[in-house]
Design a protein around this motif. Structure first.
Motif, PDB file in Angstrom:
ATOM      1  N   LEU A 233       6.132  -4.947   2.898  1.00 22.63           N
ATOM      2  CA  LEU A 233       5.283  -3.769   3.602  1.00 22.63           C
ATOM      3  C   LEU A 233       6.066  -2.813   3.533  1.00 22.63           C
ATOM      4  CD1 LEU A 233       3.847  -5.301   6.838  1.00 22.63           C
ATOM      5  CD2 LEU A 233       2.630  -5.220   5.054  1.00 22.63           C
TER       6      LEU A 233
ATOM      7  N   TRP B  56      -3.063  -1.586   5.563  1.00 15.17           N
ATOM      8  CA  TRP B  56      -1.819  -2.123   5.088  1.00 15.17           C
ATOM      9  C   TRP B  56      -1.671  -3.088   5.864  1.00 15.17           C
ATOM     10  CZ3 TRP B  56       2.662  -1.588   8.638  1.00 15.17           C
ATOM     11  CH2 TRP B  56       4.463  -1.225   7.854  1.00 15.17           C
ATOM     12  N   LEU B  57      -1.981  -3.881   6.652  1.00 13.86           N
ATOM     13  CA  LEU B  57      -0.896  -5.397   7.225  1.00 13.86           C
ATOM     14  C   LEU B  57      -1.391  -5.915   6.056  1.00 13.86           C
ATOM     15  CD1 LEU B  57      -1.242  -4.813  11.014  1.00 13.86           C
ATOM     16  CD2 LEU B  57       0.835  -5.176   9.433  1.00 13.86           C
ATOM     17  N   LYS B  58      -2.035  -5.764   4.876  1.00 10.04           N
ATOM     18  CA  LYS B  58      -2.437  -6.369   4.057  1.00 10.04           C
ATOM     19  C   LYS B  58      -3.842  -7.521   3.994  1.00 10.04           C
ATOM     20  CE  LYS B  58       1.119  -6.881   0.506  1.00 10.04           C
ATOM     21  NZ  LYS B  58       2.527  -6.791   1.025  1.00 10.04           N
TER      22      LYS B  58
END
Lengths: 267, 315
Positions: free
Chosen positions: B7, B277-279
């Motif tokens: 990240l 963003w945390l996938k």
């Protein structure tokens, strides 16, 4: 001179053709002179509130005519009839908009029967008028004009609704058991305000009540209904001299010995 | 551990302006949802369709040579037309509100395909002077500043306009109709007309948002409105929960509430970006949104239930 209100042979059946069919109004005839303050009593399902709703146009009637001050309003929708009527309901929640301010509620009522365009919802001049009117109630509400009506008690809300009903002079004031949901002390206060507003504005009014004593003590005329018809109509001196006992006897006689319901006896 | 190593905070930071811009545009739609859901007390699902209608109308007009600004105005009108249909289905034909809005929504899917000719139509900022575009945000600092200042001014003007409108006689009539229809009719308000009017204003805003969002992302897509109502509700609820106490009990409280709703939309898209963003796979986002809305809708109800139980226990 024409009558303030003429109800001519009005019929209304609910749920026609079903197992729940109910003849609510079975040929109601009633004429009100200008300035009449009529109290309406009768047992449950006698057609008291239904008569008021027929006048207000909550639903269309099956047959008959309703004429206010010479104008036939039988075919008008509810919101158009509002121009002629001031209304106060049994449930204090019904007469006001809870999420709106006291002054906003009053301003809504002040525009009854007018087109609503893009002028300010409450003008400054109106504010001071409303303040004066609220002061006459003696409840201190003139200091809370921007409070939400939802924060007020049932009695306060009924008092405001009464004021709203008379802000714009109605041709007829309809009080539909407007004290039934209040405690006895508050109910007495609201009745007192009703009397005051009706006499000060010389209003023609109909008040439905379950309370025989109230029906005798208020107004100049008393009408008893039973099974969708007017069965007794008394006014003037004769009404003034009425007593609950006689009224009860009258009721039993008219309804063929059927016993008056508990609420009426207790009242 | 490897997951956390992968990240990069910088990517999140770089994506932030884009998601804020997106949130600001969806804020317009959230205002529309606020009008029907809160003021009119009408669960209007038309928006899933009318947002794509606004997008389709705007994009097709621009491709046909109409100025992007004018196309937004027409997108607004197209949204109003959608609201009109829902309103008439409900008031004239007596179809329950939520069902009336679903009928409009479904038919709009076909209408939108007819407008666009196919399911997706691009409109590139390279070829047309678009009013808003992601490119303006990402290109350079000056462009970004101009975009955000312009957007902010527009939103403030919109809030001012709505604040004024809901303070007028007509605005009061809408609020009264939503709060207590019986009372409104007793005061001579034609509640049917008012319902149609409010649905038109609301969907007009949604159509405008659709047009802007299509320009922003450079394409109109027939499926872009799916679940839009949930995003709108999420924005309204997030705004109310986070800023409700701040907004109430002061002068111009209603204006603050409207601003709070827009902020709700911005926050929604910031959280959205964060979760991406945390996938988390982007297809899962609708589930995520629905859960967020469910939680916030349930909280007031459950709190009331709990306090009632306490009250009983005390007696």
């Amino acid at each position: 001179m024409s009558y303030a209100l003429e109800i001519k042979d009005v019929h209304k059946v609910f749920n026609r053709g079903t197992i729940n069919e109910k003849v609510a109004l079975d040929g109601v005839n009633l004429n009100l002179n200008p300035g009449d303050f009529v109290t309406i009593i009768g047992g449950n399902g006698a057609g008291k509130s239904t008569t008021l709703n027929a006048v207000a146009g909550v639903w269309p009637v099956d047959s008959g005519q309703i004429i206010i001050d010479g104008t036939d309003i039988t075919g008008l929708p509810e919101h158009k009839r509002a121009a002629y009527l001031g209304r106060v309901f049994q449930d204090p929640m019904t007469g006001t908009a809870a999420t709106m301010d006291i002054e906003e509620n009053m301003a809504l009522a002040y525009r009854r029967g007018e087109r609503r365009l893009l002028r300010w919802g409450v003008s400054r001049a109106e504010r001071s008028l409303f303040r004066e009117k609220l002061m006459t109630l003696g409840l201190g509400l003139e200091e809370r004009m921007t409070s939400k009506v939802g924060l007020l008690s049932g009695g306060q809300r009924q008092a405001i609704t009464l004021l709203m009903a008379s802000l714009k002079q109605p041709k007829l004031l309809l009080l539909d058991e407007h004290t039934a949901a209040l405690d006895p002390k508050t109910a007495a206060k609201v009745l007192e305000i009703s009397d005051k507003i009706i006499s000060e504005n010389h209003l023609t009014a109909m008040m439905v009540t379950h309370n025989m004593r109230d029906a005798i003590a208020h107004g100049n005329r008393l009408v008893m209904m039973h099974e969708g018809r007017v069965i007794y109509d008394v006014s003037g001196e004769e009404k003034k001299n009425l007593h609950v006992k006689e009224l009860l006897a009258k009721f039993e006689e008219a309804s063929g010995g059927e016993f008056a319901n508990d609420r009426m006896i207790l009242a | 551990m490897q997951y956390f190593m992968s990240l990069n905070p910088l990517t999140l930071f770089r994506a932030l302006p884009g998601s804020i811009a997106q949130g600001m545009i969806w804020g317009i739609m959230a205002l529309g949802v606020y009008i029907t859901f809160r003021l009119l007390d009408f669960a209007d699902l038309t928006v899933d369709g009318s947002i794509a209608t606004g997008a389709a109308v705007s994009v097709m007009l621009i491709r046909g040579g109409v100025s992007p600004l004018v196309s937004l105005l027409i997108a607004f009108l197209a949204g109003m037309a959608a609201g009109l249909v829902t309103g008439l289905l409900n008031t004239l034909l007596g179809i329950p509100g939520i069902l009336a809005s679903i009928l409009t929504q479904i038919s709009l899917y076909s209408v939108n395909l007819i407008i666009m000719g196919k399911s997706n139509q691009p409109v590139s900022v390279d070829n047309y002077p678009l009013v808003v575009s992601l490119r303006y945000v990402t290109d350079n600092a000056v462009g970004r500043a101009v975009f955000f200042v312009g957007m902010l001014c527009f939103l403030l003007a919109l809030v001012a306009l709505l604040y004024w409108y809901f303070g007028t006689e007509q605005g009061h009539a809408i609020r009264a109709t939503g709060c207590n229809g019986n009372m409104a009719r007793a005061q001579g308000i034609n509640t049917n007309f008012i319902k149609v009017l409010a649905l038109m204003i609301s969907n007009g805003l949604v159509g405008l948002c659709g047009g802007m969002y299509a320009q922003f992302q450079g394409a109109a897509d027939v499926g872009m409105g799916r679940g839009a109502i949930v995003i709108g509700l999420a924005a309204v609820i997030i705004g109310e929960v986070l800023f409700g106490r701040f907004a109430s009990k002061r002068k111009f409280a209603f204006a603050y509430t409207l601003l709070a709703v827009i902020c709700g939309a911005v926050i929604y898209y910031m959280v959205y970006q964060f979760v991406l963003w945390l996938k988390m796979p982007s297809e899962h986002m609708k589930l995520f949104s629905a859960i967020v809305v469910t939680i916030f809708l349930a909280i007031p109800y459950l709190q009331e239930k709990r306090s009632m139980k306490k009250g009983v226990a005390r007696q």
